[in-house]
Motif scaffolding. Sequence first.
Motif, short mmCIF file in Angstrom:
data_model
loop_
_atom_site.label_atom_id
_atom_site.label_comp_id
_atom_site.label_asym_id
_atom_site.label_seq_id
_atom_site.Cartn_x
_atom_site.Cartn_y
_atom_site.Cartn_z
N LEU A 6 5.40 10.51 5.95
CA LEU A 6 4.79 9.19 5.78
C LEU A 6 5.85 8.08 5.65
CD1 LEU A 6 2.03 7.75 5.43
CD2 LEU A 6 2.37 7.98 2.97
N ILE A 7 6.77 8.23 4.71
CA ILE A 7 7.78 7.20 4.47
C ILE A 7 8.74 7.06 5.65
CG2 ILE A 7 9.69 6.51 2.97
CD1 ILE A 7 8.18 7.69 0.62
N PRO A 8 9.30 8.16 6.18
CA PRO A 8 10.19 7.99 7.34
C PRO A 8 9.51 7.35 8.54
CG PRO A 8 10.50 10.16 6.38
CD PRO A 8 9.30 9.56 5.72
N LEU A 9 8.26 7.73 8.80
CA LEU A 9 7.55 7.14 9.93
C LEU A 9 7.34 5.65 9.75
CD1 LEU A 9 6.11 7.59 12.60
CD2 LEU A 9 4.06 8.24 11.34
N SER A 10 6.99 5.23 8.54
CA SER A 10 6.78 3.81 8.28
C SER A 10 8.09 3.03 8.39
CB SER A 10 6.17 3.62 6.89
OG SER A 10 4.96 4.32 6.75
N VAL A 11 9.16 3.58 7.82
CA VAL A 11 10.46 2.90 7.87
C VAL A 11 10.95 2.78 9.31
CG1 VAL A 11 12.88 3.07 7.20
CG2 VAL A 11 11.09 3.58 5.54
N LEU A 32 -8.83 7.47 12.59
CA LEU A 32 -7.92 7.88 11.52
C LEU A 32 -7.42 9.31 11.65
CD1 LEU A 32 -9.67 6.28 8.41
CD2 LEU A 32 -7.78 5.37 9.75
N GLN A 33 -8.07 10.13 12.46
CA GLN A 33 -7.68 11.54 12.53
C GLN A 33 -7.37 11.96 13.96
OE1 GLN A 33 -10.59 13.93 10.47
NE2 GLN A 33 -10.22 12.90 8.51
N VAL A 63 -5.78 10.55 6.82
CA VAL A 63 -5.17 9.94 8.00
C VAL A 63 -4.13 10.88 8.58
CG1 VAL A 63 -3.95 7.91 8.90
CG2 VAL A 63 -5.50 7.68 6.94
N SER A 64 -4.21 11.13 9.87
CA SER A 64 -3.22 11.98 10.53
C SER A 64 -1.95 11.19 10.81
CB SER A 64 -3.79 12.53 11.84
OG SER A 64 -3.98 11.48 12.78
N SER A 65 -0.87 11.91 11.07
CA SER A 65 0.41 11.25 11.34
C SER A 65 0.36 10.42 12.61
CB SER A 65 1.52 12.30 11.45
OG SER A 65 1.20 13.25 12.46
N ARG A 66 -0.35 10.90 13.63
CA ARG A 66 -0.47 10.14 14.87
C ARG A 66 -1.27 8.86 14.65
NH1 ARG A 66 -2.83 13.21 20.00
NH2 ARG A 66 -1.18 14.66 19.37
N SER A 67 -2.34 8.93 13.88
CA SER A 67 -3.12 7.73 13.58
C SER A 67 -2.31 6.76 12.71
CB SER A 67 -4.42 8.11 12.88
OG SER A 67 -5.26 8.86 13.73
N TRP A 68 -1.48 7.31 11.81
CA TRP A 68 -0.63 6.44 10.99
C TRP A 68 0.36 5.67 11.86
CZ3 TRP A 68 -1.03 4.55 6.35
CH2 TRP A 68 0.09 3.98 5.74
N ALA A 73 -1.13 12.90 6.87
CA ALA A 73 -0.05 12.15 6.24
C ALA A 73 -0.48 11.38 5.01
CB ALA A 73 0.57 11.18 7.25
N ALA A 74 -1.72 10.93 4.95
CA ALA A 74 -2.12 10.05 3.84
C ALA A 74 -3.63 10.14 3.65
CB ALA A 74 -1.70 8.60 4.12
N LYS A 75 -4.09 9.49 2.59
CA LYS A 75 -5.52 9.45 2.27
C LYS A 75 -5.90 8.03 1.88
CE LYS A 75 -9.11 11.80 -0.45
NZ LYS A 75 -9.84 10.56 -0.84
N ILE A 76 -6.91 7.50 2.53
CA ILE A 76 -7.42 6.17 2.20
C ILE A 76 -8.12 6.23 0.85
CG2 ILE A 76 -8.89 4.28 2.96
CD1 ILE A 76 -6.53 4.76 4.78
N PRO A 77 -7.82 5.31 -0.07
CA PRO A 77 -8.38 5.42 -1.44
C PRO A 77 -9.82 4.95 -1.58
CG PRO A 77 -6.96 3.50 -1.27
CD PRO A 77 -6.85 4.22 0.05
N PHE A 78 -10.59 4.94 -0.50
CA PHE A 78 -12.00 4.58 -0.60
C PHE A 78 -12.75 5.32 0.50
CE2 PHE A 78 -9.53 1.26 1.52
CZ PHE A 78 -10.06 1.27 2.80
N PRO A 79 -14.04 5.59 0.30
CA PRO A 79 -14.79 6.39 1.28
C PRO A 79 -15.05 5.59 2.57
CG PRO A 79 -16.24 5.60 -0.46
CD PRO A 79 -14.85 5.24 -0.89
N LEU A 80 -15.13 6.33 3.68
CA LEU A 80 -15.38 5.74 4.99
C LEU A 80 -16.48 6.52 5.70
CD1 LEU A 80 -11.68 5.22 6.19
CD2 LEU A 80 -13.24 3.45 5.36
N THR A 81 -17.10 5.89 6.67
CA THR A 81 -18.15 6.54 7.45
C THR A 81 -17.55 7.36 8.59
OG1 THR A 81 -18.39 4.59 8.86
CG2 THR A 81 -19.77 4.69 6.90
#
Length: 217
Positions: free
Chosen positions: A16-21, A153-154, A167-172, A138-146
């Motif tokens: 997550l962090i390396p991809l964002s940076v 996201l996946q 959230v998958s790494s490709r979607s991130w 890679a991550a999780k959104i802190p609120f529910p989604l439909t």
Amino acid sequence: MAEDLVLDTAIRDWVLIPLSVVMVLIGILRYFVSKLMRSSQVPDPKIVKEGQVIVRARNLRAGANFIPPKSFRSRRVYFSNEENGLLFVPKGQAQNAQAQMFSDPNMAMDMMKKNLSMIIPQTLTFAWVNFFFSGFVAAKIPFPLTQRFRSMLQNGIDLSTVDVSYVSSRSWYFLNLFGLRGLFSLILGEENAMDDTQRMMQMSGFGFDPAKETHGC
């Protein structure tokens, strides 16, 4: 029932962090590379003047409710009357002016360099993400989604039992690609973060309708 996962902290540290940076650094590097590749040329005074007139007309429309109606109508006539209005373009001339702009070899070369500076880094980065990080959550959104957000996201995860908020790494990668403009505005400045194509359209008046600018209040 959607499956609840516990994400390993190593995924945060090594995915997550390396991809964002990397996405931020590539965006900044792409800006400076495109700036170096851009050919230096003296702007046409006529084009600059037309762009300033368009900005004034848009400011008039935005502030129409803050000035008296009589003052607004007089300014609107000043811009759009069919005799000597600053924004009035006779029929048949607008398209010729745009064709003349696109026929400029310097502008065509700048647009080609801009496209190359965008396409090549994005292609290499996506190949890097797809090769090393494919299949990671890679991550999780802190609120529910439909469920309609699952495909967004996946991307790259074919598990319908996983909760949509993961959230998958490709979607991130795609979220960073299209959602970092605000961060680039803070780092590079709002004017520098603006897309060059959008700046060119504002300066030349492409896609500009004088009737909408002066009568759309």
